[in-house]
Design an enzyme around this catalytic site. Structure first.
Site, PDB file in Angstrom:
ATOM      1  CG  ASN A  25      17.367 -29.302 108.532  1.00  0.00           C
ATOM      2  OD1 ASN A  25      17.535 -28.152 108.907  1.00  0.00           O
ATOM      3  ND2 ASN A  25      16.316 -29.673 107.796  1.00  0.00           N
ATOM      4  CE  LYS A  48      19.330 -27.959  94.367  1.00  0.00           C
ATOM      5  NZ  LYS A  48      19.984 -28.159  95.646  1.00  0.00           N
TER       6      LYS A  48
HETATM    7  O1  C5P Z   1      16.237 -29.846  96.455  1.00  0.00           O
HETATM    8  P1  C5P Z   1      16.970 -29.011  97.444  1.00  0.00           P
HETATM    9  O2  C5P Z   1      16.532 -29.265  98.847  1.00  0.00           O
HETATM   10  O3  C5P Z   1      18.442 -29.035  97.332  1.00  0.00           O
HETATM   11  O4  C5P Z   1      16.542 -27.523  97.044  1.00  0.00           O
HETATM   12  C1  C5P Z   1      16.689 -26.454  97.884  1.00  0.00           C
HETATM   13  C2  C5P Z   1      15.626 -25.432  97.622  1.00  0.00           C
HETATM   14  O5  C5P Z   1      14.354 -26.050  97.515  1.00  0.00           O
HETATM   15  C3  C5P Z   1      15.461 -24.481  98.783  1.00  0.00           C
HETATM   16  O6  C5P Z   1      15.033 -23.247  98.240  1.00  0.00           O
HETATM   17  C4  C5P Z   1      14.407 -25.129  99.641  1.00  0.00           C
HETATM   18  O7  C5P Z   1      13.743 -24.185 100.469  1.00  0.00           O
HETATM   19  C5  C5P Z   1      13.502 -25.710  98.585  1.00  0.00           C
HETATM   20  N1  C5P Z   1      12.810 -26.937  99.003  1.00  0.00           N
HETATM   21  C6  C5P Z   1      11.438 -26.922  99.160  1.00  0.00           C
HETATM   22  N2  C5P Z   1      10.775 -28.082  99.482  1.00  0.00           N
HETATM   23  C7  C5P Z   1      11.437 -29.239  99.652  1.00  0.00           C
HETATM   24  C8  C5P Z   1      12.826 -29.272  99.496  1.00  0.00           C
HETATM   25  C9  C5P Z   1      13.494 -28.109  99.185  1.00  0.00           C
HETATM   26  O8  C5P Z   1      10.826 -25.860  99.024  1.00  0.00           O
HETATM   27  N3  C5P Z   1      10.772 -30.343  99.974  1.00  0.00           N
END
Ligand code: C5P
Length: 399
Positions: free
Chosen positions: A210, A340
């Protein structure tokens, strides 16, 4: 961990017999996590060789104010800027007198005069010299000007006298130095931050990733380190330089990021997940480059599987640190951030609107909403490094 971790300490050695203990002090400072450089007065070199300190500190020893080669390498002004603190041990009566008068006729004095860092002094001298009114007046003046006096101890002296004037033992000097830094916002705390994107391999040459630049996470790491924390940055591939005093662990995939994060968790007080972790990875990674000619039809199907959620895994640890996540949203920021917060069991979520082009992903600026169980707080638009300082100050207050 004490407060000296990651600190740059300039050890000044002056000409007294206690200088033999300064060699041990270098070791003890290093044990406490400090980076050490040594500056010696000409008289100190009569007692102990610079080579001893060079070998122990791993750095060249600073001796000459007027040596063009030494000044070109790291001059006294640079040294004065480099130091987070100066400790002069032993500090002789002569050195204290010159320091009190503002003299700068050797490299150590000139550095002390130039530096903005705190200066601690560990006096060492014969009890008669320590008890003289002139020494007492110099010490009083130095104290009133903000110098920190560590010791001296009393007891038997190298000259056979008994009384005050013995240099403090190295461990007692370390304890005194520790207090110079104990008021830093994150002094004595360990902070672990994930940053940047992850790359999920498709075959040996291709991956899914990304647009995350890692700028916010790197800025947070720089701010945490500047606030005195032992700072670990677990970073996906980025083009950014490692901030000063930050321990960076480079990873590529989400699985590696999880592994590195978990192995950095011992003693962690604050975890910030700012990485843009790929939610999915290819179910299988082709051993060889996938060839177009081997595919039938005009489409290629990749089957993806879910990556582990790193921050949720940290939040579920038995002795979890304060756990803070990011939320990149395009609408209803607070609603999504709160979801979240609850679903991943976080202590705080820093939410930003990625539909705006002036902030977020690759930008140098950001405007965020800090969401906790107790409420939500907008922080104004500012550059990421200023914002990082503000966020670190707010998170430090919650520790
Ligand atoms: O679920 P989402 O990606 O929207 O959540 C964002 C938060 O979760 C961020 O703090 C990101 O660093 C963390 N994250 C993580 N591991 C993942 C996906 C997101 O630590 N596989």
């Amino acid at each position: 961990m004490g407060f000296l971790a990651n600190k740059r300490i300039l050890l000044g050695v002056t000409g007294g017999i206690a200088a033999y203990k300064s060699a041990d002090l270098v070791r003890r400072l290093q044990d406490a996590g400090a980076e050490v450089r040594v500056a010696m007065t000409p008289a100190a070199r009569e007692f102990i060789a610079p080579l001893t300190f060079q070998a122990l500190s791993g750095n060249p020893v600073h001796c000459d104010l007027l040596d063009p080669a030494a000044e070109a390498a790291m001059g006294h002004i640079e040294l004065a800027r480099w130091a987070d603190a100066v400790i002069v041990a032993p500090a002789t009566a002569d050195f204290l007198a010159k320091l009190a008068s503002g003299a700068a006729d050797n490299l150590l004095l000139a550095t002390c005069l130039a530096t903005a860092a705190p200066i601690a002094l560990a006096p060492a001298m014969n009890q008669g010299m320590w008890s003289k009114a002139s020494t007492a007046a110099n010490v009083e003046l130095l104290r009133s000007r903000g110098f920190t006096l560590l010791g001296p101890d009393a007891g038997s002296q190298a000259c056979g006298d008994i009384g005050p004037g013995r240099m403090l033992e190295p461990l007692a000097i370390i304890a005194g130095l520790d207090t110079l830094f104990s008021s830093d916002l994150l002094a004595g705390k360990k902070v672990v931050i994930t940053a940047g994107p992850t790359r999920e391999a498709i075959d040996p040459v291709r991956y899914i990733s990304n647009h995350s630049s890692g700028k916010m996470g790197y800025a947070l790491a720089a701010a945490a380190a500047a606030a005195g924390a032992d700072t670990w940055l677990i970073s996906g591939p980025t083009a950014l330089a490692t901030p000063e005093r930050v321990k960076r662990i480079a990873v590529t995939s989400a699985t590696e990021m999880l592994e590195a994060t978990l192995s950095a968790m011992a003693g962690c007080h604050l975890f910030i997940g700012s990485a843009a972790v790929a939610d999915y990875r290819p179910l299988s990674v082709a051993e060889h480059k996938i060839k177009k000619k081997d595919q039938s039809g005009t489409t290629l199907t990749l089957v993806l599987e879910k990556n582990p959620d790193i921050i949720a895994t940290v939040a579920a640890l038995p002795n979890r640190p304060l756990t803070v996540g990011f939320a990149a949203e395009t609408c209803d920021l607070e609603v999504h951030a709160r979801q979240k917060l609850d679903s991943k069991n976080l202590d705080a979520v820093i939410a930003n609107d990625v539909s705006r082009t002036d902030i977020g992903f690759n930008s140098d600026d950001n405007q965020v909403l800090l969401v906790t169980a107790g409420g939500a707080d907008w922080l104004p638009l500012m550059n990421k490094s200023k914002l990082a300082q503000e966020l670190i100050a707010r998170l430090a207050a919650r520790l």
